[in-house]
Scaffold this motif. Structure first.
Motif, short mmCIF file in Angstrom:
data_model
loop_
_atom_site.label_atom_id
_atom_site.label_comp_id
_atom_site.label_asym_id
_atom_site.label_seq_id
_atom_site.Cartn_x
_atom_site.Cartn_y
_atom_site.Cartn_z
N VAL A 1 0.85 -1.19 0.00
CA VAL A 1 0.00 0.00 0.00
C VAL A 1 0.89 1.24 0.00
N PRO A 2 0.69 2.16 -0.93
CA PRO A 2 1.51 3.39 -0.97
C PRO A 2 1.44 4.14 0.36
N LEU A 3 2.54 4.82 0.69
CA LEU A 3 2.60 5.52 1.98
C LEU A 3 1.51 6.56 2.11
N GLY A 4 1.22 7.28 1.03
CA GLY A 4 0.18 8.30 1.07
C GLY A 4 -1.19 7.70 1.37
N GLU A 5 -1.44 6.53 0.82
CA GLU A 5 -2.72 5.86 1.07
C GLU A 5 -2.80 5.42 2.53
N ARG A 6 -1.68 4.99 3.08
CA ARG A 6 -1.68 4.55 4.49
C ARG A 6 -2.01 5.71 5.42
N THR A 7 -1.32 6.81 5.26
CA THR A 7 -1.59 7.95 6.15
C THR A 7 -2.96 8.55 5.89
N ASP A 8 -3.42 8.52 4.64
CA ASP A 8 -4.76 9.02 4.34
C ASP A 8 -5.82 8.21 5.08
N ARG A 9 -5.64 6.89 5.11
CA ARG A 9 -6.59 6.04 5.81
C ARG A 9 -6.64 6.40 7.30
N VAL B 1 -3.42 7.61 17.33
CA VAL B 1 -2.02 7.16 17.34
C VAL B 1 -1.73 6.41 16.05
N TYR B 2 -0.52 6.59 15.53
CA TYR B 2 -0.05 5.87 14.36
C TYR B 2 1.24 5.16 14.75
N VAL C 1 5.61 8.78 6.70
CA VAL C 1 4.44 8.45 7.53
C VAL C 1 4.40 9.28 8.81
N LEU C 2 5.57 9.72 9.28
CA LEU C 2 5.60 10.57 10.47
C LEU C 2 5.23 12.00 10.11
N ARG C 3 5.65 12.42 8.94
CA ARG C 3 5.39 13.80 8.51
C ARG C 3 3.92 14.01 8.12
N LYS C 4 3.29 13.00 7.52
CA LYS C 4 1.94 13.15 6.98
C LYS C 4 0.83 12.71 7.93
N SER C 5 1.17 12.06 9.01
CA SER C 5 0.15 11.60 9.95
C SER C 5 -0.33 12.77 10.81
N GLU C 6 -1.64 12.97 10.85
CA GLU C 6 -2.22 14.08 11.61
C GLU C 6 -2.55 13.64 13.03
#
Length: 397
Positions: free
Chosen positions: A212-220, A228-229, A289-294
């Motif tokens: 799964v692309p990183l962007g899709e992971r953080t978007d989910r 928490v991520y 994933v650390l930068r894009k996770s809200e």
């Protein structure tokens, strides 16, 4: 696509629809699995339809031959089914469809009731429809998605098993283990352990069938509004060879806040305590994933695949369990998680056991009734009266 991957794909929208309409997420997921063969049926592929709802949909209709049951006998019939632009649209339309008055007993019901009532209302002609739904819900624990809506959620944890099953280069130098094998195994253990805690919900942002692309992971995770991520990894010192580098590191983003640093410190300390491996500390990194996770986000490197000794550990079930328990322990300490109280087995009164043994000795009962010792006291009270009468009569002789 495997069934677990399919569930991961559609669960967020099913949960959203549960909150919006009251249609249990477990029911929606089970129906989608059964009716679309986990997203692989002709309707799912050609019409984006996860449910066999007839008529004209937002994208028109799609004709096909399907099974119908008349008086319990299977026949085939060509019908027009609703067509959609995507699966999410299909799920939303399914919820709206079940808001019809005939399905009112489904709305807000527990999953067992919903499975029975939807069949009773005539949704499907298959006489085994309820049994099929029930089996799928139990097999994949789909009732846990209902809990996200019906209980107060204290903590929503997004779990990321880093990389994917076929990611190039992410494996031991001898090819005996791919990193995803370790990451995904630990992720499953973490999920199962967290199921024992009150108010904790878990979302997998990875899938076993693809990277799964990183962007899709953080978007989910962001769409799910995770608290928490946790990204789980095995480290590497370099390409294609064995190295001396070893130990465990937990990473946070370069501008991580105090809450994130606290979680990272607790999980890092827990990992070292559980595994006994070298402590490489908590470090900063500009990982995607650390930068894009809200939300509070950490990434754990749980040992080096490129170190012979640690590679052997990473392949072992014992070590994987230690890592999972360490991660859960760090979450528990940080957020004050409490385990769900376990029901204690009922205390078996000694007088019941005594009556049972005496009755068997006298031949009043000819089989072992031990399994009934937890039942209502009535039968045991009567048996005790009988035993006392026998003793009384015996004493008068």
């Amino acid at each position: 696509m495997s069934t677990t991957d399919f569930i991961a794909r559609i669960a967020p929208i099913a949960v959203d629809e549960h909150r919006r309409t009251g249609v249990p997420a477990s029911l929606t997921l089970a129906q989608a699995i059964v009716e679309s063969k986990s997203g692989t049926s002709e309707l799912a592929v050609s019409a984006n339809a996860l449910f066999g709802i007839k008529g004209i949909g937002p994208a028109g209709s799609y004709e096909k031959v399907s099974d119908e049951y008349v008086n319990g006998v299977r026949t085939e019939k060509r019908s027009a089914f609703r067509k959609y632009t995507d699966w999410d649209e299909s799920i939303r339309d399914h919820s709206e469809f079940l808001l019809k008055p005939r399905y009112h007993n489904v709305i807000g019901a527990d999953w067992r009731t919903a499975c029975a009532e939807i069949a009773r209302a005539g949704y499907a002609t298959d006489p085994n429809y309820t049994a099929k739904l029930t089996k799928v819900i139990e097999q994949y624990r789909l009732y846990e998605y209902d809990a996200e809506v019906t209980r107060k959620v204290a903590l929503k944890v997004a779990i990321d098993a880093g990389h994917g099953p076929d990611t190039p280069g992410k494996r031991t130098p001898d090819g005996s283990m791919r990193e995803y094998h370790f990451n995904s195994a630990v992720a499953k253990r973490v999920r199962d352990l967290l199921a024992d805690y009150e108010g904790v919900s878990v979302l997998f942002v990875h899938e076993d069938g693809r990277d799964v692309p990183l962007g899709e992971r953080t978007d989910r995770a962001n769409k799910w509004c995770a608290d928490v991520y946790v990204s789980i990894h095995a480290d590497a010192a370099g390409p294609g060879d064995w190295y001396e580098a070893n130990g465990i590191t937990t990473f946070v983003y370069t501008t991580a806040d105090e809450a994130t640093r606290k979680l990272a410190a607790n999980i890092q300390a827990s990992l070292i305590a559980h595994t006994g491996q070298r402590n490489r500390g908590v470090k900063q990194a500009d990982f995607y994933v650390l930068r894009k996770s809200e939300m509070t986000a950490i990434l754990c490197e749980c040992g080096f695949m490129t170190n012979r000794e640690e590679a052997a550990l990473l392949k072992s079930d014992v070590y994987r369990d230690k890592v999972a328990r360490a991660i859960v322990g760090g979450l528990e300490k940080t957020y004050g998680l409490r385990k769900i109280p376990k029901e204690e087995p009922p205390v078996i009164e000694e007088w019941k056991r005594k009556a049972h043994d005496e009755a068997r000795a006298l031949g009043l009962i000819t089989s072992d009734w031990s399994a009934r010792l937890n039942e209502s006291a009535t039968v045991w009270f009567v048996l005790t009266v009988v035993l006392n009468a026998i003793k009384y009569i015996g004493g008068k002789r």
